[in-house]
Design a protein around this motif. Structure first.
Motif, short mmCIF file in Angstrom:
data_model
loop_
_atom_site.label_atom_id
_atom_site.label_comp_id
_atom_site.label_asym_id
_atom_site.label_seq_id
_atom_site.Cartn_x
_atom_site.Cartn_y
_atom_site.Cartn_z
N VAL A 1 0.87 -1.17 0.00
CA VAL A 1 0.00 0.00 0.00
C VAL A 1 0.91 1.23 0.00
O VAL A 1 1.68 1.43 0.94
N SER A 2 0.82 2.02 -1.06
CA SER A 2 1.62 3.24 -1.18
C SER A 2 0.68 4.38 -1.52
O SER A 2 0.55 4.79 -2.67
N GLY A 3 0.01 4.89 -0.48
CA GLY A 3 -1.01 5.93 -0.68
C GLY A 3 -0.70 7.20 0.07
O GLY A 3 -1.62 7.94 0.45
N ALA A 4 0.58 7.48 0.29
CA ALA A 4 0.99 8.62 1.11
C ALA A 4 1.55 9.77 0.29
O ALA A 4 2.39 10.53 0.77
N GLY A 5 1.09 9.93 -0.95
CA GLY A 5 1.65 10.95 -1.82
C GLY A 5 1.09 12.34 -1.63
O GLY A 5 1.64 13.30 -2.19
N ASN A 6 0.03 12.51 -0.83
CA ASN A 6 -0.64 13.81 -0.75
C ASN A 6 -1.25 14.08 0.62
O ASN A 6 -1.38 15.22 1.04
N PHE A 7 -1.64 13.01 1.31
CA PHE A 7 -2.22 13.09 2.65
C PHE A 7 -1.62 11.96 3.49
O PHE A 7 -1.08 11.00 2.95
N LEU A 8 -1.77 12.07 4.81
CA LEU A 8 -1.31 11.01 5.70
C LEU A 8 -2.41 10.65 6.68
O LEU A 8 -3.15 11.52 7.16
N ASP A 9 -2.53 9.35 6.96
CA ASP A 9 -3.57 8.86 7.85
C ASP A 9 -3.01 7.73 8.71
O ASP A 9 -2.67 6.67 8.18
N PRO A 10 -2.93 7.91 10.03
CA PRO A 10 -2.40 6.86 10.91
C PRO A 10 -3.45 5.84 11.35
O PRO A 10 -3.15 4.97 12.17
#
Length: 333
Positions: A265-274
């Motif tokens: 999963v590489s979905g951290a290009g614009n927002f971040l969610d912990p």
């Protein structure tokens, strides 16, 4: 459910689909190279109001350029949600400039970007994103779903990446109400793609076989596992011994491994969610790595495919690698 027709349609697959394998040419390959290198980034699509980019997107783009320059990148996989929040309306949309061309400006990022659509893209005009391929020297989005084949230089080995439209397969979802994909808009189109996928996987003799889409198969974060992909895609990944599946959708970095398949999963290009609300909704022991902390400033994955292994390195935008794993060459029966 769209996948119920699979067994019926699969029986006709050899007659219906017979696509030759076409290999992509890698640019600027030196004579001594023995690997292919690429970046994978999802959910990178800015915002629809000035300045049209986020701080996370800018810092991630800067670190991507450094890693691509230092470690190498022959191309980039763009894993969907390319333009928040409702995609683009036409091929002439200024968002192509504001959120893409003027953000990823480094020479090391002026390589082919192979694109798939996410749920936010499907809220707009995906066909316009496909058409933009004709206007850009690096945007490569030939169809809703497609196959990429590469010769790994000087090794005799091959890499195949199957690019999927998981929104077409599973339906769209409204992130603002935490909605799950609600089933394909057109069941026949979903089945056509799934049968095409099975045909491509069944025929593949690639030494490394990757599949990429937007929705995750497994995820511990907000959206969690995608039931539609667990039913329709996961059995094919296992049956045909895929090396890994790459996606975005959840705004963090994750690596899971289950039944010999790697799940990125590489979905951290614009927002971040912990968020880790689905921590207990993945197979026990499968989660190997997770980060979604704001302190990382964003993130992406670097991949290197060589003669006998795939090395995946997870980077945070503030300048360090966080996790690395190695996957072996496929075993072909």
């Amino acid at each position: 459910m769209a996948f119920t027709l699979l067994s019926i349609l699969a029986a006709t697959v050899s007659v219906t689909f017979c696509f030759p394998t076409v290999f992509q040419d890698l640019e600027d390959i030196g004579g001594n190279r023995t690997s292919i290198k690429f970046l994978a980034v999802g959910d990178w699509g800015g915002v629809p109001y000035p300045p049209y980019v986020t701080a996370v997107q800018k810092t991630t783009a800067k670190e991507m350029s450094k890693v691509a320059e230092q470690m190498g990148a022959d191309f980039i996989l763009a894993l969907g949600d390319n333009f928040y929040y409702r995609g683009v309306d036409s091929v002439d949309s200024p968002r192509f400039q504001e959120t893409f061309e003027t953000v990823y400006t480094a020479k090391s990022l002026r390589v082919p970007w192979y694109v798939v659509a996410g749920n936010h893209d499907h809220a707009g005009n995906v066909k316009a994103q496909i058409e933009y391929t004709q206007k850009s020297d690096r945007w490569r989005f030939p169809s809703y779903y497609y196959e990429l084949n590469f010769h790994i230089p000087n090794t005799g080995k091959t890499l195949t990446i199957v690019m999927l439209d998981t929104v077409m397969l599973c339906g769209n979802s409204d992130d603002f109400v935490d909605e799950k994909p609600r089933g394909p808009l057109l069941a026949a189109e979903a089945n056509r793609q799934l049968v095409w996928l099975q045909e491509r996987l069944a025929r593949s003799k690639a030494d490394f076989l990757l599949v990429a889409g937007h929705y995750p198969v497994w995820s511990v974060s907000e959206h969690g596992p995608t039931e539609c992909l667990l039913q329709g895609l996961r059995p094919l990944l296992l049956k045909y011994n895929a090396t890994a599946y790459l996606c975005g959708h959840d705004h963090n970095l994750q690596y899971l491994e289950e039944s010999g398949v790697g799940y990125v999963v590489s979905g951290a290009g614009n927002f971040l969610d912990p968020d880790i609300r689905h921590w207990n909704h993945v197979p026990k022991g499968s989660l190997k790595f997770f980060t979604g902390q704001a302190s990382t400033l964003g993130g992406f994955v670097h991949a290197e495919v060589s003669r006998n292994k795939l090395v995946l390195t997870f980077f945070q935008a503030k300048g360090t690698s966080l996790y690395r794993t190695v996957l072996p060459q496929r075993k072909l029966s």
